[in-house]
Design an enzyme around this catalytic site. Sequence first.
Site, PDB file in Angstrom:
ATOM      1  N   HIS A  88      53.204  66.357  39.702  1.00  9.29           N
ATOM      2  CA  HIS A  88      52.851  66.929  37.954  1.00  9.29           C
ATOM      3  C   HIS A  88      52.156  67.461  38.228  1.00  9.29           C
ATOM      4  O   HIS A  88      50.706  67.646  38.502  1.00  9.29           O
ATOM      5  CB  HIS A  88      52.607  65.081  37.582  1.00  9.29           C
ATOM      6  CG  HIS A  88      51.945  65.409  35.529  1.00  9.29           C
ATOM      7  ND1 HIS A  88      52.507  64.901  34.740  1.00  9.29           N
ATOM      8  CD2 HIS A  88      51.273  66.711  35.420  1.00  9.29           C
ATOM      9  CE1 HIS A  88      51.997  65.458  33.668  1.00  9.29           C
ATOM     10  NE2 HIS A  88      51.652  66.413  33.750  1.00  9.29           N
ATOM     11  N   MET A  99      56.722  55.472  34.213  1.00  8.71           N
ATOM     12  CA  MET A  99      55.407  55.303  32.605  1.00  8.71           C
ATOM     13  C   MET A  99      55.442  54.037  32.504  1.00  8.71           C
ATOM     14  O   MET A  99      55.958  53.265  32.039  1.00  8.71           O
ATOM     15  CB  MET A  99      56.501  56.157  31.835  1.00  8.71           C
ATOM     16  CG  MET A  99      57.158  57.639  31.965  1.00  8.71           C
ATOM     17  SD  MET A  99      57.421  58.347  30.531  1.00  8.71           S
ATOM     18  CE  MET A  99      59.114  57.557  31.138  1.00  8.71           C
ATOM     19  N   GLY A 149      56.295  67.478  34.978  1.00  5.11           N
ATOM     20  CA  GLY A 149      55.198  67.717  32.935  1.00  5.11           C
ATOM     21  C   GLY A 149      56.130  68.874  32.550  1.00  5.11           C
ATOM     22  O   GLY A 149      56.382  69.485  32.440  1.00  5.11           O
ATOM     23  N   ASP A 150      56.240  68.329  31.135  1.00  6.43           N
ATOM     24  CA  ASP A 150      56.880  68.870  29.716  1.00  6.43           C
ATOM     25  C   ASP A 150      58.016  69.317  29.695  1.00  6.43           C
ATOM     26  O   ASP A 150      58.447  70.612  29.204  1.00  6.43           O
ATOM     27  CB  ASP A 150      55.846  70.372  29.876  1.00  6.43           C
ATOM     28  CG  ASP A 150      53.964  70.272  29.932  1.00  6.43           C
ATOM     29  OD1 ASP A 150      53.098  69.393  29.422  1.00  6.43           O
ATOM     30  OD2 ASP A 150      52.828  70.875  29.683  1.00  6.43           O
ATOM     31  N   CYS A 204      48.685  58.932  38.861  1.00  3.14           N
ATOM     32  CA  CYS A 204      48.402  58.564  37.880  1.00  3.14           C
ATOM     33  C   CYS A 204      46.666  58.307  37.461  1.00  3.14           C
ATOM     34  O   CYS A 204      46.014  58.468  37.839  1.00  3.14           O
ATOM     35  CB  CYS A 204      47.863  56.782  38.046  1.00  3.14           C
ATOM     36  SG  CYS A 204      47.907  56.069  35.995  1.00  3.14           S
ATOM     37  N   GLY A 248      59.355  62.701  32.125  1.00  3.19           N
ATOM     38  CA  GLY A 248      58.750  61.264  31.690  1.00  3.19           C
ATOM     39  C   GLY A 248      58.676  61.607  30.072  1.00  3.19           C
ATOM     40  O   GLY A 248      59.458  61.115  29.665  1.00  3.19           O
ATOM     41  N   LYS A 262      54.304  60.160  44.491  1.00  2.00           N
ATOM     42  CA  LYS A 262      53.886  61.231  43.272  1.00  2.00           C
ATOM     43  C   LYS A 262      52.357  61.496  43.002  1.00  2.00           C
ATOM     44  O   LYS A 262      52.339  61.387  43.421  1.00  2.00           O
ATOM     45  CB  LYS A 262      54.410  60.243  42.096  1.00  2.00           C
ATOM     46  CG  LYS A 262      54.308  60.930  40.579  1.00  2.00           C
ATOM     47  CD  LYS A 262      54.787  60.464  39.699  1.00  2.00           C
ATOM     48  CE  LYS A 262      55.413  61.390  38.398  1.00  2.00           C
ATOM     49  NZ  LYS A 262      53.930  61.895  37.595  1.00  2.00           N
ATOM     50  N   GLN A 300      57.862  51.776  42.187  1.00  2.00           N
ATOM     51  CA  GLN A 300      56.439  52.878  42.710  1.00  2.00           C
ATOM     52  C   GLN A 300      55.357  51.632  42.491  1.00  2.00           C
ATOM     53  O   GLN A 300      55.113  50.762  41.853  1.00  2.00           O
ATOM     54  CB  GLN A 300      56.450  53.577  41.054  1.00  2.00           C
ATOM     55  CG  GLN A 300      54.797  54.746  41.704  1.00  2.00           C
ATOM     56  CD  GLN A 300      54.444  55.089  40.652  1.00  2.00           C
ATOM     57  OE1 GLN A 300      53.939  55.381  40.648  1.00  2.00           O
ATOM     58  NE2 GLN A 300      54.591  56.549  40.696  1.00  2.00           N
TER      59      GLN A 300
END
Length: 328
Positions: free
Chosen positions: A171, A19, A203-204, A102, A226, A141, A72
């Site tokens: 994601h 992140m 995700g979430d 991203c 994340g 990713k 990354q």
Amino acid sequence: MSYTIGPVTLPSNVLLAPMCGVSDLPFRRLVRKLGVGLVVSEMIASKAMIHAARKTMRMSTPCSDEHPMAVQIAGNEPEIMAEAAKLNADRGAAIIDINMGCPAKKVVKGYAGSALMKDEALVGKILEAVVGAVSLPVTLKMRTGWDDNSRNAPQVARIAQESGIRSLVVHGRTRCQMYRGRADWDFIAEVKDAVSIPLCGNGDVTTVEDAEDLIRRANADGVMVGRGSYGRPWFLSQVDHYLRTGEKLPDPDLSRQLNIIFEHYDAILSHYGVEAGLRIARKHLGWYSKGLAGSSEFRREVMRLSDPKDVIALLRAFYTPLIEQVAA
């Protein structure tokens, strides 16, 4: 539960997401100390990294200090990304991760990150170049696609597997969704069905039950967390414990949380210096205090302080009454 990426076996299938502006060295070290399977660096622009390395002939903070960790890299030129991968291998990275997820405008404007999913031929060239450049396992990713009309993650996953990629993180949103709506965990299952290599869903995930539900619905081998870690560096260890045992660990008590905050704050100042560290720490202090009584006033006050000692004093003044109230 362990998670295997080529020759690297991680102690847990719970991973910290890369992140920008969050998963820096101080945060990664703290999350690792509290318990996680793998930390991933912030996204590094490959061309900028190579320029810096050529100029200084060295790279600071060797990856071996955080072993095992994944670095990354991002970009859109196969040869440049391959060179960046080699540099990070020399620094001691255990894994090279390629960013095709991203959604930031400045990244996709340069035709990197999730924009690459619009060009599957270029995806293959980049992946083959990076895999061929290093002996380390290479991971990818990505998102589910560019938009709802081109959710091509299953096709990209197959290209990745054929190129020698050893693990995937997906994601569950398209690039055009950014972070709006809900991540589509069921679609991640379609990506998993397309390949045989390990896959983490992302995700979430903000509760331990979310992590379990994502793994079940996506048929995923692991979970990457994340934004759910904002202000909760201990959350990943809670997820890991729940997935292993079905038992929910409570958050650290406020006294322990304050000690963690002090440790994190000191590490930020040490890493960045006082002036920059004060600015960078503000968002973390805001996240830590979220939901506590008086947190809005605390955040307003901490934003205006420019002396580290004043920040420490404010933290004590804010947390001490709350700690005493719980103990009473």
